[in-house]
Scaffold this active site. Structure first.
Site, PDB file in Angstrom:
ATOM      1  N   HIS A  12       0.836  -1.206   0.000  1.00 29.90           N
ATOM      2  CA  HIS A  12       0.000   0.000   0.000  1.00 29.90           C
ATOM      3  C   HIS A  12       0.871   1.256   0.000  1.00 29.90           C
ATOM      4  O   HIS A  12       1.809   1.365   0.796  1.00 29.90           O
ATOM      5  CB  HIS A  12      -0.874  -0.044   1.259  1.00 29.90           C
ATOM      6  CG  HIS A  12      -1.891   1.024   1.356  1.00 29.90           C
ATOM      7  ND1 HIS A  12      -2.121   1.741   2.508  1.00 29.90           N
ATOM      8  CD2 HIS A  12      -2.788   1.496   0.447  1.00 29.90           C
ATOM      9  CE1 HIS A  12      -3.101   2.595   2.307  1.00 29.90           C
ATOM     10  NE2 HIS A  12      -3.520   2.478   1.067  1.00 29.90           N
ATOM     11  N   ARG A  13       0.575   2.167  -0.880  1.00 27.94           N
ATOM     12  CA  ARG A  13       1.317   3.436  -1.031  1.00 27.94           C
ATOM     13  C   ARG A  13       2.813   3.186  -1.273  1.00 27.94           C
ATOM     14  O   ARG A  13       3.652   3.967  -0.840  1.00 27.94           O
ATOM     15  CB  ARG A  13       1.087   4.358   0.164  1.00 27.94           C
ATOM     16  CG  ARG A  13      -0.405   4.642   0.399  1.00 27.94           C
ATOM     17  CD  ARG A  13      -0.673   5.648   1.500  1.00 27.94           C
ATOM     18  NE  ARG A  13      -2.101   5.675   1.818  1.00 27.94           N
ATOM     19  CZ  ARG A  13      -2.654   6.364   2.792  1.00 27.94           C
ATOM     20  NH1 ARG A  13      -1.900   7.146   3.556  1.00 27.94           N
ATOM     21  NH2 ARG A  13      -3.953   6.326   3.004  1.00 27.94           N
ATOM     22  N   GLU A  39       0.791  -0.343  -4.840  1.00 31.82           N
ATOM     23  CA  GLU A  39      -0.273   0.637  -5.107  1.00 31.82           C
ATOM     24  C   GLU A  39       0.276   2.008  -4.755  1.00 31.82           C
ATOM     25  O   GLU A  39       1.064   2.137  -3.809  1.00 31.82           O
ATOM     26  CB  GLU A  39      -1.481   0.335  -4.213  1.00 31.82           C
ATOM     27  CG  GLU A  39      -2.673   1.279  -4.385  1.00 31.82           C
ATOM     28  CD  GLU A  39      -2.754   2.431  -3.395  1.00 31.82           C
ATOM     29  OE1 GLU A  39      -3.713   3.212  -3.469  1.00 31.82           O
ATOM     30  OE2 GLU A  39      -1.830   2.589  -2.538  1.00 31.82           O
ATOM     31  N   ASP A  41      -0.791   6.579  -5.158  1.00 34.64           N
ATOM     32  CA  ASP A  41      -1.811   7.585  -5.467  1.00 34.64           C
ATOM     33  C   ASP A  41      -1.225   8.675  -6.361  1.00 34.64           C
ATOM     34  O   ASP A  41      -0.085   9.096  -6.157  1.00 34.64           O
ATOM     35  CB  ASP A  41      -2.296   8.230  -4.164  1.00 34.64           C
ATOM     36  CG  ASP A  41      -2.737   7.200  -3.140  1.00 34.64           C
ATOM     37  OD1 ASP A  41      -3.728   6.515  -3.411  1.00 34.64           O
ATOM     38  OD2 ASP A  41      -2.069   7.077  -2.098  1.00 34.64           O
ATOM     39  N   HIS A  54      -0.860  11.416  -1.648  1.00 36.81           N
ATOM     40  CA  HIS A  54      -2.188  10.976  -1.207  1.00 36.81           C
ATOM     41  C   HIS A  54      -3.106  12.142  -0.872  1.00 36.81           C
ATOM     42  O   HIS A  54      -4.256  12.192  -1.318  1.00 36.81           O
ATOM     43  CB  HIS A  54      -2.047  10.067   0.014  1.00 36.81           C
ATOM     44  CG  HIS A  54      -3.349   9.551   0.557  1.00 36.81           C
ATOM     45  ND1 HIS A  54      -4.141  10.302   1.410  1.00 36.81           N
ATOM     46  CD2 HIS A  54      -4.004   8.382   0.366  1.00 36.81           C
ATOM     47  CE1 HIS A  54      -5.230   9.597   1.715  1.00 36.81           C
ATOM     48  NE2 HIS A  54      -5.169   8.435   1.096  1.00 36.81           N
ATOM     49  N   GLU A 114      -3.691   4.485  -8.339  1.00 36.67           N
ATOM     50  CA  GLU A 114      -4.950   5.099  -7.894  1.00 36.67           C
ATOM     51  C   GLU A 114      -4.969   6.563  -8.303  1.00 36.67           C
ATOM     52  O   GLU A 114      -4.107   7.344  -7.880  1.00 36.67           O
ATOM     53  CB  GLU A 114      -5.116   4.953  -6.379  1.00 36.67           C
ATOM     54  CG  GLU A 114      -6.473   5.495  -5.957  1.00 36.67           C
ATOM     55  CD  GLU A 114      -6.675   5.597  -4.456  1.00 36.67           C
ATOM     56  OE1 GLU A 114      -6.032   4.862  -3.687  1.00 36.67           O
ATOM     57  OE2 GLU A 114      -7.504   6.443  -4.073  1.00 36.67           O
ATOM     58  N   LYS A 116      -6.118  10.041  -7.894  1.00 32.93           N
ATOM     59  CA  LYS A 116      -6.598  10.741  -6.696  1.00 32.93           C
ATOM     60  C   LYS A 116      -6.741  12.219  -7.041  1.00 32.93           C
ATOM     61  O   LYS A 116      -5.910  13.038  -6.652  1.00 32.93           O
ATOM     62  CB  LYS A 116      -5.534  10.528  -5.620  1.00 32.93           C
ATOM     63  CG  LYS A 116      -5.926  10.725  -4.205  1.00 32.93           C
ATOM     64  CD  LYS A 116      -6.700   9.579  -3.674  1.00 32.93           C
ATOM     65  CE  LYS A 116      -6.227   9.036  -2.368  1.00 32.93           C
ATOM     66  NZ  LYS A 116      -7.083   7.951  -1.881  1.00 32.93           N
ATOM     67  N   ASP A 236      -0.179  -2.355   4.722  1.00 31.69           N
ATOM     68  CA  ASP A 236       0.902  -1.511   5.233  1.00 31.69           C
ATOM     69  C   ASP A 236       1.954  -2.370   5.927  1.00 31.69           C
ATOM     70  O   ASP A 236       3.030  -1.884   6.254  1.00 31.69           O
ATOM     71  CB  ASP A 236       0.352  -0.511   6.264  1.00 31.69           C
ATOM     72  CG  ASP A 236      -0.566   0.519   5.626  1.00 31.69           C
ATOM     73  OD1 ASP A 236      -0.284   0.947   4.500  1.00 31.69           O
ATOM     74  OD2 ASP A 236      -1.563   0.892   6.282  1.00 31.69           O
TER      75      ASP A 236
END
Ligand code: G3P
Ligand code: MG
Length: 242
Positions: A12-13, A39, A41, A54, A114, A116, A236
């Site tokens: 994540h991120r 992933e 943003d 983000h 993603e 955003k 995470d």
């Protein structure tokens, strides 16, 4: 069984909690921990450059202040996007999408990008990100999976690069998910696992639709979701990778 053609575990991120989110260091950290998919943003600067971040504001993850969309990319890329996480990442920059794509290719990573958009920039963000990805990504490689909570942004991406796969991102998957997937020509559903009912999960899996859940930081919950047929877990916790 995980029949989705993409990896089950997604950092994540970029690198989860192990690195400053949405940086190149994060993506390298995720890859070094064994993740084959990340992933991150993407948002536009004032001059229309897609960057990894983000929040619509700079304060939480950089030493800047104010709105991302009120600064040009050159100024944004001079900010320190690493010190907030710890001294080991001091001086880490806020990457342009183009740099992140180059790193994904160099590390042979799969990605969920993603979109955003800042409020008011929905269409521009979807279009710009999708155009860049389509132009830069080699035809022989599986393209990144786009997603967004903002469906006008996804529709804009679809208009300029219909070949890029798209997933609908929800906090809670609504009852009319089939119609919404059809309306936006999406191939996957992404949602908050804590707001996913067992019935909805079962229906989606039974329909053969790839279901990806964020942010799964508990091993027992991950096991249950995998057993139920979830095809992607954003985490995470890089140590959860099995
Ligand atoms: O794309 C999954 C997840 O990243 C969505 O939530 O707020 O972490 O971008 P957020
Ligand atoms: Mg995200």
């Amino acid at each position: 069984m995980n029949t989705w053609p993409r990896p089950l575990w997604i950092a994540h991120r970029g690198g989860g909690a192990a690195a400053p989110e949405n940086t190149l260091a994060a993506i390298r950290t995720g890859a070094a921990a064994g993740f084959r998919m990340v992933e991150f943003d993407v948002m536009l600067s004032r001059d229309g450059v897609p960057l990894l971040i983000h929040d619509e504001t700079l304060e939480r993850t950089t030493d800047g202040a104010g709105l991302v969309c009120e600064h040009d990319s050159a100024a944004l890329q001079r900010l320190d996007a690493g010190s907030w996480h710890g001294p080991a990442f001091a001086g880490e920059r806020l990457p342009a999408l183009e740099q992140a794509l180059d790193l994904l290719l160099a590390l042979d990573l799969d990605a969920n990008i993603e979109i955003k958009p800042a409020r008011g920039f929905e269409q521009a963000t979807g279009e710009t990100a999708a155009r860049l990805i389509a132009a830069r990504w080699p035809a022989e490689r599986r393209p990144p999976l786009l997603s967004s909570f903002d469906f006008p942004a996804l529709d804009a991406a679809r208009r300029v690069a219909p070949q890029l796969p798209r997933g609908l991102l929800f906090e809670e998957v609504p009852e009319d998910w089939r119609a919404q997937m059809q309306a936006h020509d999406a191939i996957s559903l992404h949602c908050d696992h804590s707001r996913l009912s067992a019935d909805r999960l079962r229906d989606i899996v039974a329909a053969g639709v790839p279901l990806l859940c964020y942010t799964v930081n508990d091993a027992a919950r991950a096991e249950a979701l995998i057993a139920a047929g979830v095809r992607g877990l954003f985490t995470d916790r890089l140590d959860l990778l099995t």
